[in-house]
Write an enzyme that holds these catalytic residues in place. Sequence first.
Site, PDB file in Angstrom:
ATOM      1  N   LYS A  85      -8.224  14.295  -2.288  1.00 48.96           N
ATOM      2  CA  LYS A  85      -8.617  13.629  -1.042  1.00 48.96           C
ATOM      3  C   LYS A  85      -8.484  14.590   0.130  1.00 48.96           C
ATOM      4  O   LYS A  85      -7.565  15.380   0.202  1.00 48.96           O
ATOM      5  CB  LYS A  85      -7.732  12.411  -0.811  1.00 48.96           C
ATOM      6  CG  LYS A  85      -8.096  11.659   0.441  1.00 48.96           C
ATOM      7  CD  LYS A  85      -7.657  10.225   0.387  1.00 48.96           C
ATOM      8  CE  LYS A  85      -6.221  10.107   0.831  1.00 48.96           C
ATOM      9  NZ  LYS A  85      -5.775   8.726   0.712  1.00 48.96           N
ATOM     10  N   LYS A 107      -8.122  -1.477   3.684  1.00 49.72           N
ATOM     11  CA  LYS A 107      -7.478  -0.166   3.866  1.00 49.72           C
ATOM     12  C   LYS A 107      -7.371   0.157   5.347  1.00 49.72           C
ATOM     13  O   LYS A 107      -6.358   0.685   5.814  1.00 49.72           O
ATOM     14  CB  LYS A 107      -8.314   0.874   3.126  1.00 49.72           C
ATOM     15  CG  LYS A 107      -7.630   2.154   2.733  1.00 49.72           C
ATOM     16  CD  LYS A 107      -6.378   1.968   1.902  1.00 49.72           C
ATOM     17  CE  LYS A 107      -6.249   2.898   0.744  1.00 49.72           C
ATOM     18  NZ  LYS A 107      -5.132   2.642  -0.132  1.00 49.72           N
ATOM     19  N   LYS A 126       2.634   1.937   3.243  1.00 44.92           N
ATOM     20  CA  LYS A 126       1.872   2.148   4.479  1.00 44.92           C
ATOM     21  C   LYS A 126       2.044   1.018   5.484  1.00 44.92           C
ATOM     22  O   LYS A 126       2.163   1.259   6.670  1.00 44.92           O
ATOM     23  CB  LYS A 126       0.380   2.214   4.119  1.00 44.92           C
ATOM     24  CG  LYS A 126      -0.165   3.622   4.138  1.00 44.92           C
ATOM     25  CD  LYS A 126      -1.649   3.663   4.365  1.00 44.92           C
ATOM     26  CE  LYS A 126      -2.463   3.548   3.114  1.00 44.92           C
ATOM     27  NZ  LYS A 126      -2.471   4.662   2.200  1.00 44.92           N
ATOM     28  N   ASP A 142       0.807  -1.221   0.000  1.00 44.62           N
ATOM     29  CA  ASP A 142       0.000   0.000   0.000  1.00 44.62           C
ATOM     30  C   ASP A 142       0.845   1.279   0.000  1.00 44.62           C
ATOM     31  O   ASP A 142       1.599   1.542   0.938  1.00 44.62           O
ATOM     32  CB  ASP A 142      -0.941   0.004   1.234  1.00 44.62           C
ATOM     33  CG  ASP A 142      -2.170   0.867   1.014  1.00 44.62           C
ATOM     34  OD1 ASP A 142      -2.379   1.335  -0.113  1.00 44.62           O
ATOM     35  OD2 ASP A 142      -2.935   1.064   1.984  1.00 44.62           O
TER      36      ASP A 142
HETATM   37  P1  NAI Z   1      -8.279   3.603  -9.756  1.00 39.46           P
HETATM   38  O1  NAI Z   1      -9.546   2.981  -9.317  1.00 39.46           O
HETATM   39  O2  NAI Z   1      -8.327   4.893 -10.468  1.00 39.46           O
HETATM   40  O3  NAI Z   1      -7.446   2.596 -10.658  1.00 39.46           O
HETATM   41  C1  NAI Z   1      -7.446   1.218 -10.457  1.00 39.46           C
HETATM   42  C2  NAI Z   1      -7.497   0.534 -11.814  1.00 39.46           C
HETATM   43  O4  NAI Z   1      -7.372  -0.859 -11.589  1.00 39.46           O
HETATM   44  C3  NAI Z   1      -8.790   0.725 -12.562  1.00 39.46           C
HETATM   45  O5  NAI Z   1      -8.510   1.245 -13.843  1.00 39.46           O
HETATM   46  C4  NAI Z   1      -9.404  -0.661 -12.627  1.00 39.46           C
HETATM   47  O6  NAI Z   1     -10.123  -0.868 -13.819  1.00 39.46           O
HETATM   48  C5  NAI Z   1      -8.183  -1.532 -12.528  1.00 39.46           C
HETATM   49  N1  NAI Z   1      -8.366  -2.914 -12.047  1.00 39.46           N
HETATM   50  C6  NAI Z   1      -9.142  -3.390 -11.046  1.00 39.46           C
HETATM   51  N2  NAI Z   1      -8.973  -4.711 -10.901  1.00 39.46           N
HETATM   52  C7  NAI Z   1      -8.063  -5.096 -11.816  1.00 39.46           C
HETATM   53  C8  NAI Z   1      -7.459  -6.325 -12.161  1.00 39.46           C
HETATM   54  N3  NAI Z   1      -7.779  -7.460 -11.544  1.00 39.46           N
HETATM   55  N4  NAI Z   1      -6.557  -6.347 -13.160  1.00 39.46           N
HETATM   56  C9  NAI Z   1      -6.217  -5.210 -13.809  1.00 39.46           C
HETATM   57  N5  NAI Z   1      -6.767  -4.022 -13.549  1.00 39.46           N
HETATM   58  C10 NAI Z   1      -7.660  -3.951 -12.549  1.00 39.46           C
HETATM   59  O7  NAI Z   1      -7.397   3.720  -8.409  1.00 39.46           O
HETATM   60  P2  NAI Z   1      -6.073   4.575  -8.152  1.00 39.46           P
HETATM   61  O8  NAI Z   1      -6.427   5.867  -7.532  1.00 39.46           O
HETATM   62  O9  NAI Z   1      -5.226   4.546  -9.346  1.00 39.46           O
HETATM   63  O10 NAI Z   1      -5.414   3.688  -6.986  1.00 39.46           O
HETATM   64  C11 NAI Z   1      -4.914   2.416  -7.298  1.00 39.46           C
HETATM   65  C12 NAI Z   1      -4.625   1.615  -6.060  1.00 39.46           C
HETATM   66  O11 NAI Z   1      -3.604   2.257  -5.325  1.00 39.46           O
HETATM   67  C13 NAI Z   1      -5.818   1.464  -5.139  1.00 39.46           C
HETATM   68  O12 NAI Z   1      -5.845   0.163  -4.623  1.00 39.46           O
HETATM   69  C14 NAI Z   1      -5.535   2.438  -4.051  1.00 39.46           C
HETATM   70  O13 NAI Z   1      -6.118   2.086  -2.824  1.00 39.46           O
HETATM   71  C15 NAI Z   1      -4.016   2.368  -3.988  1.00 39.46           C
HETATM   72  N6  NAI Z   1      -3.473   3.575  -3.405  1.00 39.46           N
HETATM   73  C16 NAI Z   1      -3.634   4.784  -3.998  1.00 39.46           C
HETATM   74  C17 NAI Z   1      -3.150   5.916  -3.398  1.00 39.46           C
HETATM   75  C18 NAI Z   1      -3.307   7.243  -3.998  1.00 39.46           C
HETATM   76  O14 NAI Z   1      -2.940   8.187  -3.349  1.00 39.46           O
HETATM   77  N7  NAI Z   1      -3.798   7.366  -5.200  1.00 39.46           N
HETATM   78  C19 NAI Z   1      -2.453   5.860  -2.125  1.00 39.46           C
HETATM   79  C20 NAI Z   1      -2.347   4.558  -1.593  1.00 39.46           C
HETATM   80  C21 NAI Z   1      -2.801   3.465  -2.248  1.00 39.46           C
END
Ligand code: NAI
Length: 531
Positions: free
Chosen positions: A414, A361, A487, A312
Amino acid sequence: IHPTAVRRPHAITVQSENTLYSDEHITAKFFNRGSEVTVTDGHFSVKPTVQEYEFQTKRAVSKTGLMMIGIGGNNGTTLCATILANRHNIIWHTKEGIQQPNYIGSVLRASTVRIGTEPGSGKEVHVPVSDILPMVHPNDLVLGGWDISGVPLEKAMKRSKVLDYDLQRQVAPHMALLGKPLPSIYYPDFIAANQEARADNLIPGEDKQAHLEHIRADIRKFKQENDLDRVVVFWTANTERYSDIIPGVNDTADNLLAAIKASHSEVSPSTLFAVAAILEGEPFVNGAPQNTFVPGAIELAEKHQSFIGGDDLKSGQTKLKSVLAEFLVNAGIKPLSIASYNHLGNNDGHNLSAERQFKSKEISKSSVVDDMVDANRLLYKAPAVGPKGVPVGKGEHPDHIVVIKYVPAVGDSKRAIDEYYSEIFCGGRSTINIFNECEDSLLATPLILDLTILTELLTRVKYRKVGAGQDFAPLYAVLSLLSYMLKAPLVKPGTEVVNSLNRQRNALESFLKACIGLEGNSDLLLETRIW
Ligand code: NAI
């Protein structure tokens, strides 16, 4: 698009008999100093220890690919677009004026390390962290990956609503050349039901062994087509629910491989991707909170000497908490409660609005103050000791709650609100409230870069114990040196997690310096304190 392999000149050379430079390697002696403490009836007997090691770092950086799972999401598209903007030096207009691309927020590219003082003046000399050892430049990463959403990347960037319009407009043709994400695996039970609508780019079938082989072939093909030495596989897809740890299913490496063969329902997509990378001998980093690294996955990485890191990304609230809680406890102040509220409106927030994904989370955010509390038994009562001398429970601890709510209107921006309520002198109370507003993906993206670049570097570092007749060996499979950006840092089983951000950074700095034969970070500055 595809840069060629790079061998950058060294910015620093260490002149010492402890540091040797050959065409291929930098080899440095390091004295690991510690102390052994024996406690008898409340008395501490301390014996200083020293062990000599050698570190050997391959000088030529690998031509490196970064394959992201979830490349079509906010982090994935922001990372691709910002690297492309940097690579092609795209400048854009905002309402503030002209904006240049940069790597602000990257510890490696935008922070410095003190390496010593100038003779005579005694002035401190600082260098960029990325100059200590040869490291991949982010502009040189070859980008690719998978997403369950098949929207082409230039459109996915638009959907993410992270970057300024003028940057999106200019970078779109470059993004278009990256094409469409590779089809991925989707087991609906693991992510929130609200994600189903975007799952239109899937590897067919339900056979998990076939899925594993498909992913492995994707990694091999990407490596071959782009003539890469190394591929870092990075989970930045949606947060999954926790996998149940079931004896016989995911508790050992062999059981996990058998469970994949049997398409067992408890093997998550992220674990499958991790296993694929491990079996391909490529490093895997988990940027989301779920327990991708079930015990069987860790054992598999150990067996194959493949590198893994997680869990994370630590971008905003938790980073601040690991600093603030340590500051309070080290100041002799006793936090009684830490209450953290978040709301966000991006797709990550949407996914986290489901109970089981929120739980992942919550767990990852919760343990961040544990080690600081455990280190100060003057403020917090130690756990009671059971009949066989085994501690019972965790001992006294501040109340700590984490709330996350989905508020679509705020999008990727956020908001995190934290209250630290502490006991001070003679029954007094202090309350610190922090309101932290951050553009989530713009904080997370540089962390993905740092993790990728450090991981590649750590694959090139070997060590040996001097005097033990050992050959140089790779570092241990779980790369806990990545903790600063994570994290809930994954560490070698049986060792303690360090959450303190300062200690995590010191560890990283000390390690990088040790690889070139420099002593760690001494803030003693003795010469400034004596005649
Ligand atoms: P997002 O939801 O915009 O992007 C995630 C992507 O993963 C989506 O495009 C979705 O279609 C795809 N996806 C889901 N399951 C999948 C799979 N099995 N195979 C391939 N693709 C898949 O989320 P974001 O903001 O990009 O965050 C991504 C991850 O990073 C989340 O789990 C989030 O909790 C974690 N994270 C993000 C932080 C941030 O500040 N943006 C901080 C800490 C962690």
